[in-house]
Scaffold this motif. Structure first.
Motif, PDB file in Angstrom:
ATOM      1  N   GLU A  19     -20.873  -4.169  -1.564  1.00 28.85           N
ATOM      2  CA  GLU A  19     -20.727  -4.272  -0.112  1.00 28.85           C
ATOM      3  C   GLU A  19     -21.152  -5.638   0.414  1.00 28.85           C
ATOM      4  O   GLU A  19     -20.527  -6.183   1.325  1.00 28.85           O
ATOM      5  N   GLN A  20     -22.202  -6.209  -0.157  1.00 26.69           N
ATOM      6  CA  GLN A  20     -22.691  -7.507   0.305  1.00 26.69           C
ATOM      7  C   GLN A  20     -21.655  -8.603   0.050  1.00 26.69           C
ATOM      8  O   GLN A  20     -21.383  -9.423   0.920  1.00 26.69           O
ATOM      9  N   THR A  21     -21.060  -8.581  -1.120  1.00 27.67           N
ATOM     10  CA  THR A  21     -20.047  -9.579  -1.445  1.00 27.67           C
ATOM     11  C   THR A  21     -18.822  -9.421  -0.557  1.00 27.67           C
ATOM     12  O   THR A  21     -18.307 -10.397  -0.013  1.00 27.67           O
ATOM     13  N   SER A  22     -18.364  -8.187  -0.387  1.00 25.53           N
ATOM     14  CA  SER A  22     -17.178  -7.979   0.441  1.00 25.53           C
ATOM     15  C   SER A  22     -17.453  -8.353   1.890  1.00 25.53           C
ATOM     16  O   SER A  22     -16.601  -8.916   2.557  1.00 25.53           O
ATOM     17  N   SER A  23     -18.653  -8.072   2.368  1.00 25.78           N
ATOM     18  CA  SER A  23     -19.007  -8.430   3.736  1.00 25.78           C
ATOM     19  C   SER A  23     -19.028  -9.944   3.905  1.00 25.78           C
ATOM     20  O   SER A  23     -18.554 -10.474   4.914  1.00 25.78           O
ATOM     21  N   LYS A  24     -19.560 -10.645   2.908  1.00 24.11           N
ATOM     22  CA  LYS A  24     -19.639 -12.104   2.968  1.00 24.11           C
ATOM     23  C   LYS A  24     -18.240 -12.728   2.995  1.00 24.11           C
ATOM     24  O   LYS A  24     -18.009 -13.743   3.645  1.00 24.11           O
ATOM     25  N   VAL A  25     -17.308 -12.122   2.298  1.00 24.76           N
ATOM     26  CA  VAL A  25     -15.942 -12.648   2.229  1.00 24.76           C
ATOM     27  C   VAL A  25     -15.125 -12.224   3.446  1.00 24.76           C
ATOM     28  O   VAL A  25     -14.399 -13.032   4.041  1.00 24.76           O
ATOM     29  N   LEU A  26     -15.235 -10.958   3.833  1.00 24.35           N
ATOM     30  CA  LEU A  26     -14.377 -10.425   4.882  1.00 24.35           C
ATOM     31  C   LEU A  26     -14.816 -10.792   6.297  1.00 24.35           C
ATOM     32  O   LEU A  26     -13.974 -10.925   7.189  1.00 24.35           O
ATOM     33  N   HIS A  27     -16.098 -10.962   6.521  1.00 24.34           N
ATOM     34  CA  HIS A  27     -16.590 -11.226   7.879  1.00 24.34           C
ATOM     35  C   HIS A  27     -15.955 -12.471   8.503  1.00 24.34           C
ATOM     36  O   HIS A  27     -15.473 -12.404   9.645  1.00 24.34           O
ATOM     37  N   SER A  32     -12.105 -14.841  12.454  1.00 21.87           N
ATOM     38  CA  SER A  32     -10.989 -15.722  12.800  1.00 21.87           C
ATOM     39  C   SER A  32      -9.824 -14.933  13.395  1.00 21.87           C
ATOM     40  O   SER A  32      -9.159 -15.408  14.311  1.00 21.87           O
ATOM     41  N   LEU A  33      -9.592 -13.725  12.893  1.00 23.97           N
ATOM     42  CA  LEU A  33      -8.530 -12.897  13.468  1.00 23.97           C
ATOM     43  C   LEU A  33      -8.896 -12.446  14.886  1.00 23.97           C
ATOM     44  O   LEU A  33      -8.049 -12.436  15.784  1.00 23.97           O
ATOM     45  N   ASP A  34     -10.160 -12.077  15.083  1.00 23.95           N
ATOM     46  CA  ASP A  34     -10.605 -11.641  16.412  1.00 23.95           C
ATOM     47  C   ASP A  34     -10.499 -12.759  17.441  1.00 23.95           C
ATOM     48  O   ASP A  34     -10.235 -12.505  18.614  1.00 23.95           O
ATOM     49  N   SER A  35     -10.710 -14.009  16.999  1.00 21.97           N
ATOM     50  CA  SER A  35     -10.636 -15.143  17.919  1.00 21.97           C
ATOM     51  C   SER A  35      -9.221 -15.724  17.992  1.00 21.97           C
ATOM     52  O   SER A  35      -9.029 -16.793  18.569  1.00 21.97           O
ATOM     53  N   LEU A  42      -5.476 -17.645   7.545  1.00 27.11           N
ATOM     54  CA  LEU A  42      -4.582 -17.919   6.413  1.00 27.11           C
ATOM     55  C   LEU A  42      -5.275 -18.782   5.365  1.00 27.11           C
ATOM     56  O   LEU A  42      -5.104 -18.568   4.168  1.00 27.11           O
ATOM     57  N   LYS A  43      -6.072 -19.744   5.810  1.00 26.46           N
ATOM     58  CA  LYS A  43      -6.811 -20.581   4.860  1.00 26.46           C
ATOM     59  C   LYS A  43      -7.843 -19.756   4.112  1.00 26.46           C
ATOM     60  O   LYS A  43      -8.040 -19.925   2.904  1.00 26.46           O
ATOM     61  N   LEU A  44      -8.523 -18.855   4.825  1.00 21.37           N
ATOM     62  CA  LEU A  44      -9.559 -18.030   4.201  1.00 21.37           C
ATOM     63  C   LEU A  44      -8.985 -17.022   3.213  1.00 21.37           C
ATOM     64  O   LEU A  44      -9.670 -16.575   2.301  1.00 21.37           O
ATOM     65  N   THR A  45      -7.727 -16.647   3.410  1.00 20.34           N
ATOM     66  CA  THR A  45      -7.098 -15.658   2.525  1.00 20.34           C
ATOM     67  C   THR A  45      -6.152 -16.310   1.524  1.00 20.34           C
ATOM     68  O   THR A  45      -5.352 -15.615   0.904  1.00 20.34           O
TER      69      THR A  45
END
Length: 111
Positions: A19-27, A32-35, A42-45
């Motif tokens: 969960e910690q790793t996924s949170s660090k990557v997904l947050h 960026s999507l929310d803003s 796109l760069k992050l993914t």
């Protein structure tokens, strides 16, 4: 005393290690999507990171692609995610439903 045994099923799809790793990557992607900063999402993914193989990251990339007007690229990635692990038979179309034939035709149309 009661002992429980758990069996771990092997997953054919890559998943976040914890969960910690996924949170660090997904947050940052969610931020960026929310803003409405879809180019940053796109760069992050991008495919340069190991997390780009996770289905959730691909889904977020599809969303960002669609929002930036790259609908064709989004559809291709969506098709890849949906058909991962699905075998499309080339059949001669003699089957009654023609489902696999239709799927193959759609794939070639998208490409």
């Amino acid at each position: 005393m009661m002992t429980t045994t758990t069996t771990k099923a092997l997953s054919p799809r890559p998943i976040p290690p914890n969960e910690q790793t996924s949170s660090k990557v997904l947050h940052p992607i969610y931020q960026s999507l929310d803003s409405h900063n879809y180019s940053k999402a796109l760069k992050l993914t991008s495919s340069s990171s190991p997390s780009s193989e996770w289905d959730i990251v691909k889904a977020l990339r599809i969303h960002a692609l669609e929002r930036t007007g790259k609908k064709r690229e989004a559809l291709l990635l969506l098709w890849e995610v949906l058909t991962k692990g699905v075998v499309l038979s080339g059949g001669n179309g003699s089957s009654g439903d023609g489902g696999s034939n239709q799927a193959g035709e759609v794939w070639w149309e998208l490409r």
